[in-house]
Motif scaffolding. Structure first.
Motif, PDB file in Angstrom:
ATOM      1  N   ILE A   1       0.951  -1.191   0.181  1.00 28.50           N
ATOM      2  CA  ILE A   1      -0.590  -0.340  -0.360  1.00 28.50           C
ATOM      3  C   ILE A   1       0.297   0.817  -0.028  1.00 28.50           C
ATOM      4  CG2 ILE A   1      -1.541   1.410   1.355  1.00 28.50           C
ATOM      5  CD1 ILE A   1      -2.356  -1.602   2.917  1.00 28.50           C
ATOM      6  N   TRP A   2       0.481   2.186  -0.843  1.00 28.88           N
ATOM      7  CA  TRP A   2       0.838   3.306  -1.083  1.00 28.88           C
ATOM      8  C   TRP A   2       0.389   4.054  -0.173  1.00 28.88           C
ATOM      9  CZ3 TRP A   2       2.301  -0.672  -3.890  1.00 28.88           C
ATOM     10  CH2 TRP A   2       3.806  -0.508  -4.149  1.00 28.88           C
ATOM     11  N   TYR A   3       0.355   5.021   0.542  1.00 31.29           N
ATOM     12  CA  TYR A   3      -0.452   6.273   0.406  1.00 31.29           C
ATOM     13  C   TYR A   3      -0.010   7.333   1.709  1.00 31.29           C
ATOM     14  CZ  TYR A   3       0.559   4.278   5.237  1.00 31.29           C
ATOM     15  OH  TYR A   3       1.055   4.049   6.667  1.00 31.29           O
ATOM     16  N   HIS A   4      -0.571   8.196   1.281  1.00 39.02           N
ATOM     17  CA  HIS A   4      -0.679   9.672   1.831  1.00 39.02           C
ATOM     18  C   HIS A   4      -1.574   9.580   3.547  1.00 39.02           C
ATOM     19  CE1 HIS A   4      -0.929  12.675  -1.563  1.00 39.02           C
ATOM     20  NE2 HIS A   4       0.530  12.157  -1.417  1.00 39.02           N
ATOM     21  N   ARG A   5      -0.175  10.179   4.583  1.00 41.55           N
ATOM     22  CA  ARG A   5      -0.105   9.342   5.906  1.00 41.55           C
ATOM     23  C   ARG A   5      -0.844  11.439   6.311  1.00 41.55           C
ATOM     24  NH1 ARG A   5       3.937  11.074   9.153  1.00 41.55           N
ATOM     25  NH2 ARG A   5       5.643  11.212   7.853  1.00 41.55           N
ATOM     26  N   TYR A   6      -2.031  11.239   8.006  1.00 36.96           N
ATOM     27  CA  TYR A   6      -1.510  11.356   9.277  1.00 36.96           C
ATOM     28  C   TYR A   6      -0.361  11.723   9.169  1.00 36.96           C
ATOM     29  CZ  TYR A   6      -6.797  11.516   8.964  1.00 36.96           C
ATOM     30  OH  TYR A   6      -8.342  11.652   8.409  1.00 36.96           O
ATOM     31  N   PRO A   7       0.160  13.289  10.124  1.00 29.78           N
ATOM     32  CA  PRO A   7       1.234  13.595  10.865  1.00 29.78           C
ATOM     33  C   PRO A   7       1.280  12.428  12.096  1.00 29.78           C
ATOM     34  CG  PRO A   7       0.236  15.643   9.808  1.00 29.78           C
ATOM     35  CD  PRO A   7      -0.254  13.629   9.244  1.00 29.78           C
ATOM     36  N   ALA A   8       2.409  12.581  12.296  1.00 24.30           N
ATOM     37  CA  ALA A   8       2.500  11.567  13.658  1.00 24.30           C
ATOM     38  C   ALA A   8       1.610  12.957  15.160  1.00 24.30           C
ATOM     39  CB  ALA A   8       4.056  11.689  14.185  1.00 24.30           C
ATOM     40  N   GLU A   9       1.281  12.072  16.202  1.00 22.05           N
ATOM     41  CA  GLU A   9       0.196  12.929  16.478  1.00 22.05           C
ATOM     42  C   GLU A   9       1.264  13.712  18.177  1.00 22.05           C
ATOM     43  OE1 GLU A   9      -3.604  12.456  19.588  1.00 22.05           O
ATOM     44  OE2 GLU A   9      -2.683  11.087  18.952  1.00 22.05           O
ATOM     45  N   ILE A  10       1.358  14.548  17.943  1.00 23.91           N
ATOM     46  CA  ILE A  10       1.891  15.354  19.568  1.00 23.91           C
ATOM     47  C   ILE A  10       2.111  14.964  20.360  1.00 23.91           C
ATOM     48  CG2 ILE A  10       2.735  17.121  20.567  1.00 23.91           C
ATOM     49  CD1 ILE A  10       4.417  17.100  17.539  1.00 23.91           C
ATOM     50  N   LYS A  11       2.224  14.242  21.701  1.00 22.14           N
ATOM     51  CA  LYS A  11       1.974  14.108  22.729  1.00 22.14           C
ATOM     52  C   LYS A  11       2.193  14.351  23.577  1.00 22.14           C
ATOM     53  CE  LYS A  11       0.662   9.527  20.905  1.00 22.14           C
ATOM     54  NZ  LYS A  11       0.193   8.309  20.741  1.00 22.14           N
ATOM     55  N   SER A  12       3.585  15.284  23.795  1.00 25.13           N
ATOM     56  CA  SER A  12       3.987  15.709  24.799  1.00 25.13           C
ATOM     57  C   SER A  12       5.404  17.203  24.511  1.00 25.13           C
ATOM     58  CB  SER A  12       5.155  15.209  26.015  1.00 25.13           C
ATOM     59  OG  SER A  12       6.431  14.844  25.240  1.00 25.13           O
ATOM     60  N   LEU A  13       5.721  17.927  25.499  1.00 26.07           N
ATOM     61  CA  LEU A  13       6.632  18.807  24.986  1.00 26.07           C
ATOM     62  C   LEU A  13       7.644  17.954  24.000  1.00 26.07           C
ATOM     63  CD1 LEU A  13       6.011  21.244  28.115  1.00 26.07           C
ATOM     64  CD2 LEU A  13       4.753  21.495  25.713  1.00 26.07           C
ATOM     65  N   ASP A  14       7.966  17.123  24.514  1.00 19.78           N
ATOM     66  CA  ASP A  14       9.738  16.559  23.755  1.00 19.78           C
ATOM     67  C   ASP A  14       9.429  16.324  22.737  1.00 19.78           C
ATOM     68  OD1 ASP A  14      10.568  17.057  25.974  1.00 19.78           O
ATOM     69  OD2 ASP A  14      10.507  15.428  27.468  1.00 19.78           O
ATOM     70  N   ASP A  15       8.384  16.163  21.703  1.00 16.58           N
ATOM     71  CA  ASP A  15       8.256  15.209  20.745  1.00 16.58           C
ATOM     72  C   ASP A  15       8.648  16.993  19.522  1.00 16.58           C
ATOM     73  OD1 ASP A  15       6.790  13.444  21.485  1.00 16.58           O
ATOM     74  OD2 ASP A  15       4.805  13.445  21.161  1.00 16.58           O
ATOM     75  N   THR A  16       8.549  16.489  18.683  1.00 13.22           N
ATOM     76  CA  THR A  16       9.125  17.123  16.735  1.00 13.22           C
ATOM     77  C   THR A  16       7.906  16.996  16.068  1.00 13.22           C
ATOM     78  OG1 THR A  16      11.297  16.519  17.507  1.00 13.22           O
ATOM     79  CG2 THR A  16      10.746  17.505  15.562  1.00 13.22           C
ATOM     80  N   PRO A  17       7.340  17.919  15.309  1.00 10.28           N
ATOM     81  CA  PRO A  17       6.983  18.082  14.909  1.00 10.28           C
ATOM     82  C   PRO A  17       6.358  16.869  13.329  1.00 10.28           C
ATOM     83  CG  PRO A  17       6.652  20.431  15.427  1.00 10.28           C
ATOM     84  CD  PRO A  17       7.935  19.249  16.031  1.00 10.28           C
ATOM     85  N   ASP A  18       5.943  16.517  12.720  1.00  9.95           N
ATOM     86  CA  ASP A  18       6.130  15.816  12.124  1.00  9.95           C
ATOM     87  C   ASP A  18       6.055  16.630  10.412  1.00  9.95           C
ATOM     88  OD1 ASP A  18       6.664  13.662  10.284  1.00  9.95           O
ATOM     89  OD2 ASP A  18       4.973  12.401  10.303  1.00  9.95           O
ATOM     90  N   ILE A  19       6.819  17.338  10.533  1.00 13.66           N
ATOM     91  CA  ILE A  19       6.427  18.513   8.865  1.00 13.66           C
ATOM     92  C   ILE A  19       7.766  18.413   8.971  1.00 13.66           C
ATOM     93  CG2 ILE A  19       4.076  19.115   9.953  1.00 13.66           C
ATOM     94  CD1 ILE A  19       4.991  22.073  10.026  1.00 13.66           C
ATOM     95  N   PRO A  20       8.210  19.384   7.666  1.00 14.51           N
ATOM     96  CA  PRO A  20       9.537  19.871   7.329  1.00 14.51           C
ATOM     97  C   PRO A  20       9.820  20.690   8.370  1.00 14.51           C
ATOM     98  CG  PRO A  20       8.890  19.315   5.328  1.00 14.51           C
ATOM     99  CD  PRO A  20       7.657  19.247   6.421  1.00 14.51           C
ATOM    100  N   LEU A  21      11.560  21.280   8.883  1.00 17.51           N
ATOM    101  CA  LEU A  21      11.289  22.174   9.678  1.00 17.51           C
ATOM    102  C   LEU A  21      11.538  23.988   9.057  1.00 17.51           C
ATOM    103  CD1 LEU A  21      13.300  22.524  12.639  1.00 17.51           C
ATOM    104  CD2 LEU A  21      15.130  22.806  11.390  1.00 17.51           C
TER     105      LEU A  21
END
Length: 195
Positions: A115-135
């Motif tokens: 399966i090739w697909y577009h996905r949802y960005p990873a969910e942010i769960k804490s202040l230590d997470d990095t957003p799942d988008i280009p910097l």
């Protein structure tokens, strides 16, 4: 940039502290409800069905299936499987509905699905997470938060400026996604003689 860095920037602008849970909720709303449409985060999954299965749970981060291929027991190469409308009762293919991918009227089992697909960005769960988008687009989350924060506060007249800044970056993300997938490539025109 960590979410904690984003929080520091927002608190500096507002000159006030921000509840981390509120910040995380707004950032997730931006990523998973608005930016998902323009990010076009691509991924691939491989799923193997057991002998008696005709349906399988799909990965939870699927936003949109681009292509599904299947390879049966006796096949050496995978074949593209068409998506079927829900009311189709005649053709072979797959349906993507209700938390599962259903393979319909296919003879050669068991299957390995690609399966090739577009996905949802990873969910942010804490202040230590990095957003799942280009910097380079992380500051879009700051503008989105500020615009949402100021939306219900009449003391701030600059809400429209925050939305404008956010929409400008969102547009850049969309343009970048189009270039990556070739949607903005100029069409090649071959001139010829009319007879």
């Amino acid at each position: 940039m960590l979410i904690s860095d984003l929080r520091r920037e927002v608190e500096y602008i507002l000159q006030d502290t921000i509840d981390p849970d509120h910040l995380i909720a707004i950032v997730n709303e931006c990523l998973r409800e608005d930016l998902v449409h323009v990010l076009r985060l691509e991924t691939r999954a491989t799923i193997t069905l057991a002998t008696d299965e005709a349906a399988v749970s799909y990965p939870g981060d699927i936003y949109e299936i681009l292509l599904l291929k299947a390879k049966g027991n006796s096949q050496s190469k995978s074949q593209t499987i068409p998506e079927l409308p829900l009311d189709n009762e005649c053709d072979s293919g797959y349906m993507f509905f209700g938390g599962s991918i259903d393979l319909l009227r296919m003879d050669d089992k068991p299957y390995t699905l690609y399966i090739w697909y577009h996905r949802y960005p990873a969910e942010i769960k804490s202040l230590d997470d990095t957003p799942d988008i280009p910097l380079q687009y992380h500051h879009a989350l700051k503008y989105y938060f500020l615009a949402k924060h100021h939306k219900h506060d009449s003391a701030f007249a600059d809400e429209q400026d925050w939305w404008g800044d956010y929409l400008k970056i969102r547009s850049q993300i969309e343009d970048s996604g189009r270039k990556k997938t070739g949607l903005q490539r100029p069409r090649r025109v071959v001139s010829g003689c009319w007879r």
